[in-house]
Design a protein around this motif. Structure first.
Motif, PDB file in Angstrom:
ATOM      1  N   TYR A 138       1.308   3.918   3.131  1.00 18.96           N
ATOM      2  CA  TYR A 138       0.669   3.417   4.324  1.00 18.96           C
ATOM      3  C   TYR A 138       1.583   3.870   5.307  1.00 18.96           C
ATOM      4  O   TYR A 138       2.719   3.952   5.535  1.00 18.96           O
ATOM      5  CB  TYR A 138       0.677   2.105   4.351  1.00 18.96           C
ATOM      6  N   VAL A 165       1.042  -1.387   0.052  1.00 15.05           N
ATOM      7  CA  VAL A 165      -0.121   0.145   0.074  1.00 15.05           C
ATOM      8  C   VAL A 165       0.823   1.305   0.068  1.00 15.05           C
ATOM      9  O   VAL A 165       1.486   1.627   1.059  1.00 15.05           O
ATOM     10  CB  VAL A 165      -1.067  -0.072   1.207  1.00 15.05           C
ATOM     11  N   PHE A 199      -7.884  -1.223   1.558  1.00 15.33           N
ATOM     12  CA  PHE A 199      -7.152  -2.112   0.667  1.00 15.33           C
ATOM     13  C   PHE A 199      -8.173  -3.214  -0.094  1.00 15.33           C
ATOM     14  O   PHE A 199      -7.700  -3.273  -1.305  1.00 15.33           O
ATOM     15  CB  PHE A 199      -5.687  -2.573   1.342  1.00 15.33           C
TER      16      PHE A 199
END
Length: 413
Positions: free
Chosen positions: A72, A69, A124
């Motif tokens: 993040y 991600v 996500f």
């Protein structure tokens, strides 16, 4: 036993529901415990409940969110050191015996950590996962099964901790109940299996850990397997016959362990007259507190050494893990899962052609394949749907704090 179906990655909402369900089940297992309960570590092999709650969140953060991600933000940089379990490739970590020293972060902070990770994971799954590489899907499914393993450890670890309290408090009060009269222990029925070449290991599209693969052929000699588990009443006969005083029943290492640790009965059994709960009869401490020994219940909290000693005393042996798996669905066999893990006579070794997962999770199973014995089945603490015929649990032979018991096998005459 049934397992969940392989996830449909084209429907992220289904994975989100499964993710939320598993995470909620973990919190439900912790709910009966106070903050003080959740901080205690009663031995080096166990972990505090609070640590389990944080570690399972760290796993998703370190294995899924940080690598996959963009942008993040970790909840707290220091948590990687506190809540990494054994992943050398992911950095230094707090020594396992010191996990009970973590009075801080507080339980409330650990809950906030879980919420932070959950929010990021659900975003996500909804936004990026459908187009992600299949390996990411696999990591999430591994993370969910990993969390279910820790759900079981929450119960086994807190049971050991509470057993160290002289008050012997229950994990959860089951309420007032009328003791049921003892049931007759039905004689064991021996199920004959022909042996031959059989296929073992995981098959199909459902999830499996890497140590369950690859599926392969093994040659079994004809054997007999008991149709049910060994009971508390039968094990009590072993005790009363002097089983713990007779070295002829024991493996050498087992006899040394029994003598060094003064084993006289399974873990959590209270002998008549025990000062903690005086009674003229045997009692057993469990998740619902101290109860009279139930003669027809499967015996639990045995080490491999005790299981092997009982089998020797009974004129039988423990099955190998491949015999156990071959008999999993045999007509007449009972209690293969949902009661106690069953010790086998098999060392925890890699299957022929074993290949660990790649990346950080390559450390998940393979590096522990030495000095341990395989258990099969699943216990009363195993989350529903987490059992399967090919599941390979493993512990050191002296471990007693798990819900571990046995069934007997012998050569076919």
């Amino acid at each position: 036993m049934p397992t969940h179906s392989p996830p449909d990655w084209s429907q992220p909402e289904r994975l989100a529901q499964r993710y939320q369900s598993v995470r909620a089940a973990t919190m439900a297992r912790a709910a009966p415990l106070s903050a003080e309960d959740q901080c205690i570590q009663s031995m080096a092999q166990a972990s505090p409940t609070k640590w389990h709650l944080a570690h399972t969140s760290w796993f998703f953060e370190a294995v899924v969110l940080q690598p996959h991600v963009a942008g993040y933000q970790v909840f707290d940089q220091r948590f990687a050191y506190l809540f990494n379990s054994y992943y050398e490739s992911l950095g230094a970590r707090l020594p396992r015996p010191d996990r009970g020293l973590l009075t801080r972060p507080s339980l409330a902070q650990v809950h906030a950590y879980r919420e932070h990770v959950d929010t990021a994971m659900l975003h996500f799954i909804a936004d990026a996962l459908p187009g992600a590489d299949r390996s990411v899907h696999t990591l999430i499914e591994l993370g969910l099964n990993h969390e279910q393993q820790h759900q079981e450890l929450i119960l086994t670890d807190i049971l050991h901790a509470l057993s160290c309290n002289p008050l012997l408090p229950p994990y959860q009060d089951a309420g007032a109940s009328t003791p049921s009269p003892p049931a007759a222990i039905l004689p064991v029925q021996w199920l004959g299996l022909p042996g031959g070449v059989v296929q073992v290991g995981h098959a199909g599209a459902d999830f499996a850990f890497d140590n369950e693969t690859p599926r392969h052929a093994v040659l079994l000699q004809p054997f007999e397997l008991a149709d049910r588990l060994v009971t508390c009443g039968e094990y009590l006969q072993f005790i009363e016959d002097g089983g713990y005083r007779d070295p002829a029943c024991w493996l050498s290492d087992g006899w040394a362990a029994a003598q060094a640790q003064n084993w006289q009965a399974p873990a959590y059994w209270l002998a008549p007259g025990d000062a903690r709960r005086r009674s003229q009869h045997w009692q057993v401490f469990g998740l619902h507190g101290v109860r009279p020994l139930q003669a027809d219940a499967p015996v639990a909290h045995l080490s491999f050494y005790e299981a092997a000693a009982f089998a020797q005393w009974a004129g039988a042996r423990l099955p190998t893990e491949h015999e156990w798996e071959a008999a999993y669905a045999a007509p007449g066999v009972r209690q293969m899962s949902g009661h106690v893990w069953q010790w086998t006579r098999s060392s925890y070794d890699p299957y022929p052609g074993f290949r660990p997962l790649t990346g950080a999770v390559s450390e998940y199973n393979g590096k522990f394949m030495v000095g341990q014995l395989v258990l099969r089945g699943g216990s009363c603490a195993t989350p529903a749907g987490h059992e399967r015929a090919s599941y390979r649990n493993f512990f050191a032979p002296a471990a007693r704090w798990q819900f571990s018991g046995l069934r007997l096998a012998r050569a076919l005459r």
